[in-house]
Design a protein around this motif. Structure first.
Motif, PDB file in Angstrom:
ATOM      1  N   ARG A 271      -5.010  -1.368  50.213  1.00 51.74           N
ATOM      2  CA  ARG A 271      -5.919  -0.072  50.322  1.00 51.74           C
ATOM      3  C   ARG A 271      -4.754   1.028  50.352  1.00 51.74           C
ATOM      4  O   ARG A 271      -5.359   2.308  49.835  1.00 51.74           O
ATOM      5  N   LEU A 272      -3.565   0.928  50.922  1.00 60.24           N
ATOM      6  CA  LEU A 272      -2.763   1.932  51.057  1.00 60.24           C
ATOM      7  C   LEU A 272      -2.341   2.346  49.573  1.00 60.24           C
ATOM      8  O   LEU A 272      -2.261   3.599  48.956  1.00 60.24           O
ATOM      9  N   ALA A 273      -2.234   1.396  48.484  1.00 56.80           N
ATOM     10  CA  ALA A 273      -1.856   1.729  47.395  1.00 56.80           C
ATOM     11  C   ALA A 273      -3.036   2.433  46.392  1.00 56.80           C
ATOM     12  O   ALA A 273      -2.727   3.434  45.790  1.00 56.80           O
ATOM     13  N   ARG A 274      -4.135   2.007  46.916  1.00 53.58           N
ATOM     14  CA  ARG A 274      -5.382   2.886  46.334  1.00 53.58           C
ATOM     15  C   ARG A 274      -5.258   4.281  46.701  1.00 53.58           C
ATOM     16  O   ARG A 274      -5.753   5.308  46.007  1.00 53.58           O
ATOM     17  N   GLU A 275      -5.044   4.656  48.061  1.00 52.02           N
ATOM     18  CA  GLU A 275      -5.133   6.051  48.449  1.00 52.02           C
ATOM     19  C   GLU A 275      -4.027   6.739  47.852  1.00 52.02           C
ATOM     20  O   GLU A 275      -4.197   7.822  47.392  1.00 52.02           O
ATOM     21  N   LEU A 276      -3.009   6.164  47.680  1.00 44.59           N
ATOM     22  CA  LEU A 276      -1.647   6.864  46.902  1.00 44.59           C
ATOM     23  C   LEU A 276      -1.803   7.063  45.420  1.00 44.59           C
ATOM     24  O   LEU A 276      -1.387   7.964  44.887  1.00 44.59           O
ATOM     25  N   THR A 277      -2.792   6.241  44.763  1.00 47.70           N
ATOM     26  CA  THR A 277      -2.966   6.242  43.548  1.00 47.70           C
ATOM     27  C   THR A 277      -3.718   7.581  43.205  1.00 47.70           C
ATOM     28  O   THR A 277      -3.501   8.094  41.969  1.00 47.70           O
TER      29      THR A 277
ATOM     30  N   VAL B  40       2.476   0.690  39.047  1.00 49.60           N
ATOM     31  CA  VAL B  40       3.575   1.087  39.650  1.00 49.60           C
ATOM     32  C   VAL B  40       3.449   1.502  40.999  1.00 49.60           C
ATOM     33  O   VAL B  40       4.370   1.260  41.866  1.00 49.60           O
ATOM     34  N   ILE B  41       2.648   2.167  41.274  1.00 52.57           N
ATOM     35  CA  ILE B  41       2.210   2.473  42.951  1.00 52.57           C
ATOM     36  C   ILE B  41       2.220   1.341  43.700  1.00 52.57           C
ATOM     37  O   ILE B  41       2.603   1.035  44.821  1.00 52.57           O
ATOM     38  N   LEU B  42       1.411   0.415  43.205  1.00 50.96           N
ATOM     39  CA  LEU B  42       1.286  -0.937  44.107  1.00 50.96           C
ATOM     40  C   LEU B  42       2.382  -1.733  44.021  1.00 50.96           C
ATOM     41  O   LEU B  42       2.895  -2.136  45.415  1.00 50.96           O
ATOM     42  N   ARG B  43       3.434  -1.526  43.117  1.00 46.13           N
ATOM     43  CA  ARG B  43       4.614  -2.276  43.217  1.00 46.13           C
ATOM     44  C   ARG B  43       5.524  -1.776  44.084  1.00 46.13           C
ATOM     45  O   ARG B  43       6.227  -2.272  45.029  1.00 46.13           O
ATOM     46  N   THR B  44       5.441  -0.411  44.210  1.00 41.73           N
ATOM     47  CA  THR B  44       6.353   0.522  44.907  1.00 41.73           C
ATOM     48  C   THR B  44       5.838   0.266  46.407  1.00 41.73           C
ATOM     49  O   THR B  44       6.842   0.087  47.247  1.00 41.73           O
ATOM     50  N   VAL B  45       4.545   0.298  46.761  1.00 38.33           N
ATOM     51  CA  VAL B  45       4.070   0.109  48.148  1.00 38.33           C
ATOM     52  C   VAL B  45       4.410  -1.434  48.685  1.00 38.33           C
ATOM     53  O   VAL B  45       5.158  -1.440  49.735  1.00 38.33           O
TER      54      VAL B  45
ATOM     55  N   HIS C  41       4.376  -0.735  63.803  1.00 38.50           N
ATOM     56  CA  HIS C  41       4.447   0.410  63.020  1.00 38.50           C
ATOM     57  C   HIS C  41       4.995   0.190  61.668  1.00 38.50           C
ATOM     58  O   HIS C  41       5.344   1.259  60.817  1.00 38.50           O
ATOM     59  N   LEU C  42       4.980  -1.018  61.212  1.00 36.38           N
ATOM     60  CA  LEU C  42       5.572  -1.328  59.840  1.00 36.38           C
ATOM     61  C   LEU C  42       4.721  -0.589  58.789  1.00 36.38           C
ATOM     62  O   LEU C  42       5.633  -0.225  57.716  1.00 36.38           O
ATOM     63  N   LEU C  43       3.557  -0.748  58.752  1.00 35.88           N
ATOM     64  CA  LEU C  43       2.656  -0.012  57.614  1.00 35.88           C
ATOM     65  C   LEU C  43       2.767   1.403  57.585  1.00 35.88           C
ATOM     66  O   LEU C  43       2.660   1.906  56.363  1.00 35.88           O
ATOM     67  N   THR C  44       2.998   2.012  58.915  1.00 39.96           N
ATOM     68  CA  THR C  44       2.947   3.498  58.889  1.00 39.96           C
ATOM     69  C   THR C  44       4.383   4.046  58.280  1.00 39.96           C
ATOM     70  O   THR C  44       4.556   4.606  57.529  1.00 39.96           O
TER      71      THR C  44
END
Length: 355
Positions: A150-156, A166-171, A187-190
């Protein structure tokens, strides 16, 4: 001794040259030579250390059979000089070969020892290897898969130019890198989001610099990267001082060759006084180095990358890890002098007094 017919025979009655006809050649014929035994013993002594065995296991299973020193340093919480010492021991006996190639020093098992190391790891430690189960660095990642996706999709949505893969791999890489040293995962995800955002910004900056006509420098504000061993004291303070004086006129990063689990408690009050956001140790990445205009190192050894065209400085500043409050204040003042000199050079119109 007693003969087959039950009579006693004294050993002195037997000729000294008599040997059991089934006995093989003399021991001296097949025993390893003294010199060879010395070489083997020296090598086994070099291997008889847990961290060195872990390094060899990592190299034996690494893609391409090699790894950079930054990867090897992340296997442990010991200091960088200690890591370098262990690698030197293995090099000195010929088990490892090293090469500085581009950004990093790379290590591989020398060809003559590959089969021997594989036999050692597979024959002497099968039970231990089986007991390890999933890769310990990825502990907890299974439960976070959905959140990372979900985080990767938001950052995309904000970095679509980099590509979803690239974004998913970076996340995922950011999460795994932080999880290696995290003691508390609440707080690891944050923290992963903050770290991934920095890395994506660095990737974007480096890409735009590479696309500049004739390889011209990026037109944005100068970017400074501070690197120490743990990213828990010196580099955090230096980055906070730059932000304090220059604001958004300088992009600043900090990282550690072997990041600690948390910032040193004695340093936190100094960071709070400088208005720093909640700091957390971060690992050193290639994209941070490539995006930087200036790389400042502080005792991180040979894991600090060397890229052509970069400005490098090494600041000899004390480590606040075990310093008293007065010692931490003195280190802050020393860093303040260095930082102001750097900013006077980078931003002459900033109006800072020359230290």
């Amino acid at each position: 001794m007693t003969t087959t017919d039950g009579t006693d025979t004294k050993r002195a009655d037997l000729p000294l040259t008599v040997r059991d006809p089934d006995c093989g050649p003399s021991i001296e014929t097949h025993a390893i030579g003294t010199e060879a035994a010395g070489v083997v013993a020296s090598t086994l002594k070099a291997l008889a250390e847990p961290l060195r065995l872990r390094m060899l296991s990592f190299l034996a299973t690494a893609p391409g059979g090699e790894a950079c020193v930054c990867d090897l340093a992340e296997l442990t919480d010991v200091s960088q000089p200690t890591v370098s010492h262990h690698l030197k021991v293995l090099r000195d006996v010929g088990v490892l070969a090293s090469e500085r190639r581009g950004t990093w020093v790379w290590y591989r098992i020398t060809p003559g020892y590959k089969a021997a190391i594989s036999t050692l790891l597979e024959s002497f430690a099968p039970a231990a290897l089986d007991a390890l189960g999933p890769h310990p660095h990825l502990t907890g990642l299974e439960d976070a898969d959905g959140a990372l996706d979900r985080l990767a999709r938001e950052l995309t949505m904000a970095h679509s130019d980099l590509g979803a893969d690239v974004i998913l791999r970076t996340v995922r890489e950011s999460y795994t890198a932080l999880a290696r040293s995290a003691k508390v995962s609440a707080h690891l995800l944050t923290l992963t989001e903050r770290f991934a955002l920095q890395r994506l910004a660095d990737l974007t900056r480096d890409a735009s610099r590479g696309d500049s006509t004739g390889g011209a420098e990026h037109a944005g504000p100068p970017q400074v990267l501070f690197v120490c061993v743990a990213n828990a004291g010196r580099s955090q303070l230096a980055a906070a001082l730059v932000r304090h004086y220059a604001g958004d006129r300088v992009v600043v990063r900090s990282a550690g060759s072997t990041p600690a689990a948390d910032v040193h408690p004695a340093v936190r009050p100094e960071l709070a006084a400088l208005g720093a956001d909640e700091p957390f140790p971060k690992p050193l990445t290639d994209d941070a180095v490539r995006a930087a205009d200036v790389v400042i190192t502080m005792g991180c050894g040979d894991v600090c990358p060397i890229l052509p065209g970069k400005r490098y400085e090494d600041w000899l500043v004390g480590d606040p890890a075990l310093a008293s409050p007065a010692g931490v204040a003195a280190i802050r003042d020393e860093l303040d002098t260095h930082v102001r000199a750097l900013l006077v050079d980078l931003l002459p119109d900033l109006g800072l007094p020359t230290p």
